[in-house]
Write an enzyme that holds these catalytic residues in place. Structure first.
Site, mmCIF file in Angstrom:
data_model
loop_
_atom_site.group_PDB
_atom_site.id
_atom_site.type_symbol
_atom_site.label_atom_id
_atom_site.label_comp_id
_atom_site.label_asym_id
_atom_site.label_seq_id
_atom_site.Cartn_x
_atom_site.Cartn_y
_atom_site.Cartn_z
ATOM 1 C CB CYS A 19 126.026 24.667 4.523
ATOM 2 S SG CYS A 19 124.876 25.061 3.248
ATOM 3 C CB ALA A 20 129.151 21.667 7.521
#
Ligand code: SF4
Ligand code: SF4
Lengths: 372, 501
Positions: A19-20
């Site tokens: 993810c970010a």
């Protein structure tokens, strides 16, 4: 799309994802448009794969700041009718409406998305002998576990989560976040390793006014889950964020621990580090690690925890996921990549990479470190 | 009667061209298998006395000896196998109960061998234990329900007494009497060196070993042998023995011939009298009685020591454990049906009790369902054979494990299962001074330290592979396990998925 028409995927098996994340916080409580956080996520496009994005904003509902804002996904009209009957019984509904959206071709299959500003029904609350928060938590868990086709994805006061299947920037457009203003925003882009994402499975995961966005895959998941489920929580999504949110809720709301103490539990220092501390601190850290040993989180994670009046950024104890934090005036920024921070504020006073397990906690000026 | 004659189970294969007639085998065998035939200058063997303990094989300087299974056979019968037939002959000759020792050797499933451990690939990193800290320290004991703060807001240490283990393995109860002084000394010294605990068993504590008190768990069993105030105060924790995996539901019996010298003194019973532990504790006929004993022991030691309640894994173990978890006990030790013993009736050892893997899984799940898992720590034993078993036990929900047979193997035991004879050629399950001195505690202690040090390395390696760098994140982490060849019920009880799921 809600959980039961997913051919039994999310919520039945555990799906790892990369993810970010990004977050911003104004210590003076200044209002910032949701557009800023959406822009930050845009530059980290490649860290997501379009299967989930979302945001949480704090201070966005000043006109209803004393009411719980329930954001709900419905599969269809009959699910909505069913669930609303329950909401009406449990709560006094002060205001309800569809959450305004902007159609975009990149976000499809949206469920019905509704918002309710509510207060617990006074008599029901008295009868239940619970405090307000616990009453709301139980109602939310009830809806999410026993009402097919209904899912409450945000339930705090003066805050809200917005999430969908799509890239984060499209999710921001879809929910018209440029029309909201808040003193704190967090954002998330998801890279799940399965095919169809589920709207409820996107981040942030929230419970009351806590919201968590998270990047990582924790290896302690089942140890944490099986422990926290002893205390009335039900992990229905089988995601890391869900269990981390419950852990934070348990430690802060039920055990009344401070966020620093929470960090000392979930990202506890190594014993060798603890040994090297002065006696009092050694005893404190040993106590926390021993008393809450099953809540130690291992494996890579970087999380941003939002709560009323504050935000905490925390990495796992080995710092196996990237996270940078920066300051500019009264603003504090955090993100998986420096580029995202520079997007929000090109000229920074200070930028650094916090150590693994070392929490960065920011709160509104004059506020305490305590979440609640 | 000819019917009583039984052809020996083993044969001694002596390679005569290698044998140098040194007579080591003769001197080493307490069972008097070997003898020297002066006139013809050759060695004789009476294999009917052989217990297959390999003492002679290990000491023969020319490797002239091996023990082989006899190929003498009965007519094949899938129902009346050799053992079943022989036992009938024995009992119809003697009229007695059959006795055995060590753990249940029969062909029941070993669930450890049907569970596989996870490792990280791509989505999260494995951790290299050679480069990163990898923690195996655990605390055993009740955890507080709520935190408390002092007037200045600082956290109060409201923990009840805990045991701190440098790694999640302890030596389980073996009494002085059932095993030798030198075996006890080896265990005590190894525990101190390793930062773990050994357990006195029910025979009291020899005065020489009080110095290892910080690493000692003192046991209180139904016979109350050797129990007195200093004894209770000597250890770091007190264990109430309610049962033992090898012989659930029955007591213990150490024959009078073993109650000699120091053993009689330590047990506080006259020399030569049988030491009989009754089947139940006669002050515990119900769970509320157990609570009273737990608190009497705590009173006697000023609430400074955690109390362990040890029970055998039996059918209703989850409910039993739930009762114990509410009895004030700090730690529950569960002993599976493979657990060892110095002597037990064969029928009981081989037919009573359930596998520790299933017992542990169902106890851990039950205590969590009832929200009381934090009231107690769980220790699993009977039998843990290697570091992978340790990892699997912890992933199922144990806080730590007990080992005993494995520790005796490290001291030289060859699992001949003849401990009840008191003639252990390896100096372990015997009190004969000439045999006891064969076990050198300096070497014994070193071998125990080596064994557990090696296990600890392997545990860290396995944890690192899973991306876990602290043992507490493995506890109850059942997602790290998968079953192979198990049916739905078994998977359900173990709370794990099948491999490939
Ligand atoms: S120990 Fe070996 S070499 Fe010595 S007498 Fe026995 S069989 Fe022969
Ligand atoms: S302790 Fe001695 S008698 Fe008992 S099984 Fe081991 S070697 Fe044989």
């Amino acid at each position: 799309m809600l959980k039961e028409n997913l051919n039994g995927k999310e919520g039945q098996i555990r799906i790892p994802s990369g993810c970010a994340i990004a977050g911003l916080f104004s210590r003076s409580g200044k209002s910032v448009s949701g557009e800023t956080i959406v822009n930050a996520m845009t530059v980290m496009h490649d860290r997501s794969n379009g299967l989930g994005g979302g945001f949480a904003g704090y201070g966005i509902y000043p006109q209803y700041k004393d009411l719980y804002a329930l954001h709900v996904f419905y599969n269809n009209v009959s699910a909505k009718e069913e669930c609303e009957k329950y909401i009406d019984k449990a709560f006094e509904v002060i205001n309800l409406s569809r959450i305004p959206i902007r159609k975009t071709p990149r976000i499809t299959d949206e469920p019905l998305i509704w918002r309710y500003f509510v207060a617990p029904h006074h008599n029901k609350l008295m009868d239940s002998q619970l405090d307000e928060d616990e009453y709301v938590v139980r109602a939310v868990i009830r809806i999410n576990t026993s009402f097919d086709g209904s899912y409450v994805f945000s339930s705090g006061k003066n805050m809200g989560s917005f999430k969908a299947v799509g890239f984060p920037e499209d999710v921001g457009t879809f929910y018209r976040l440029d029309e909201y203003e808040g003193y704190c925003w967090t954002g998330h882009g998801r890279y799940p390793t399965n095919t169809p994402g589920w709207w409820g499975g996107a981040h942030p995961f929230s419970m009351l006014d806590y919201s968590i966005v998270h990047n990582g895959e924790i290896s302690s998941y089942d140890a944490n889950r099986r422990f926290i489920e002893m205390y009335g929580y039900k992990c229905t999504l089988l995601t890391d964020t869900e269990v981390i949110t419950y852990i934070v809720d348990f430690l802060t709301r039920k055990q009344a621990l401070t966020l620093t103490e929470v960090a000392d539990i979930i990202a506890a220092p190594f014993w060798s580090t603890i040994e090297s501390k002065p006696p009092k601190e050694r005893e404190r850290l040993t106590y926390l690690r021993n008393a809450f040993s099953s809540l130690l989180i291992t494996g890579p994670f970087s999380i941003l925890l939002g709560f009323s009046g504050g935000m905490m950024a925390l990495n796992d104890r080995l710092k196996l996921r990237s996270m940078v934090v920066a300051e500019k005036g009264d603003m504090v920024y955090a993100a998986s990549e420096e580029a995202a921070i520079r997007m929000m504020e090109p000229e920074l006073d200070r930028i650094w990479s916090p150590m693994g397990g070392e929490p960065v906690i920011v709160t509104l000026e004059g506020g305490a470190e305590q979440c609640r | 009667m000819p019917v009583d004659f039984m052809y020996p189970e083993y044969e001694i294969a002596r390679n005569d061209s290698r044998c140098i007639r040194c007579r080591v085998c003769e001197r080493q065998c307490a069972n008097e298998v070997h003898s020297y035939e002066e006139s013809g200058n050759f060695m004789l063997s009476d294999e009917s006395k052989c217990v297959n303990c390999h003492r002679c094989v290990s000491l023969c300087p020319t490797r002239a000896l091996k023990i082989v299974k006899s190929d003498h056979c009965f007519k094949e019968n899938a129902n009346w196998n050799q053992a079943a037939i022989k036992e009938i002959y024995k009992q119809s000759g003697s009229g007695g109960v059959l006795l055995s020792s060590m753990g249940n050797p029969e062909r029941y499933p070993v669930y450890w061998d049907k569970m596989l451990i996870n490792a990280s690939q791509v989505t999260n990193p494995s951790i290299d234990p050679l480069r990163e800290p990898m923690e195996t320290k655990v605390f055993l004991g009740k955890k507080p329900e709520r935190i408390e703060r002092g007037p200045d807001g600082s956290l109060r240490n409201n923990l009840t007494p805990q045991l701190e283990l440098a790694m999640p393995v302890m030596f389980s109860a073996m009494s002085y009497g059932s095993i030798s002084y030198n075996a006890h000394e080896s265990l005590a010294r190894a525990s101190r060196e390793l930062g773990i605990f050994y357990n006195t068993g029910e025979g009291g504590l020899h005065e020489d070993f009080y110095q290892y008190g910080e690493n000692t768990i003192v046991q209180v069993a139904s016979g109350r042998f050797g129990v007195h105030r200093e004894y209770l105060e000597a250890g770091a924790a007190i264990e109430i023995k309610m049962g033992q995996g090898a012989k659930p539901g029955i007591g213990g019996h150490l024959p009078g011939e073993k109650i000699v010298g120091d053993i009689s003194k330590t047990r506080m019973i006259p020399e030569g009298s049988d030491a009989i532990s009754p089947a139940p504790h006669h002050d515990i006929y119900s769970i509320e009685d157990l609570r009273q004993l737990v608190f009497s022991l705590k009173e006697a030691t000023q609430y400074k020591k955690p109390v362990i309640v040890k029970v055998a894994a039996v059918h209703n173990i989850a409910a039993i454990a739930s009762g114990i978890a509410r009895s004030g006990a700090d730690i529950i030790a569960i002993d599976g049906f493979r657990g060892g013993t110095g002597a037990a009736p064969t029928r009981i050892r081989d037919n009573v009790g359930i596998p520790i893997e299933l017992a542990l899984a169902s106890v851990d799940a039950r205590l969590r369902d009832e929200g009381i898992r934090n009231n107690v720590s769980l220790v699993a034993g009977g039998s843990i054979r290697n570091s992978a078993d340790v990892v699997k036990a912890i992933a199922l929900g144990a806080d730590a494990v007990y080992i005993a047979t494995g520790a005796l193997l490290a001291l030289g035991c060859h699992l001949c299962r003849s401990c009840q004879s008191g003639k252990c050629n390896w100096g372990i399950a015997t009190q004969r001074p000439e045999l006891v001195k064969r076990l050198n505690p300096d070497m014994g202690f070193r071998r125990l330290v080596n064994l557990l040090t090696a296990w600890n390395h392997e545990i860290k390696e396995l944890m690192g592979g899973m991306g876990i760098n602290s043992i507490e994140a493995l506890k109850g982490n059942r997602l790290m396990l998968r079953g192979t060849g198990l049916n739905e019920n078994e998977l359900g009880i173990l709370g794990i998925s099948h491999a490939g799921e």
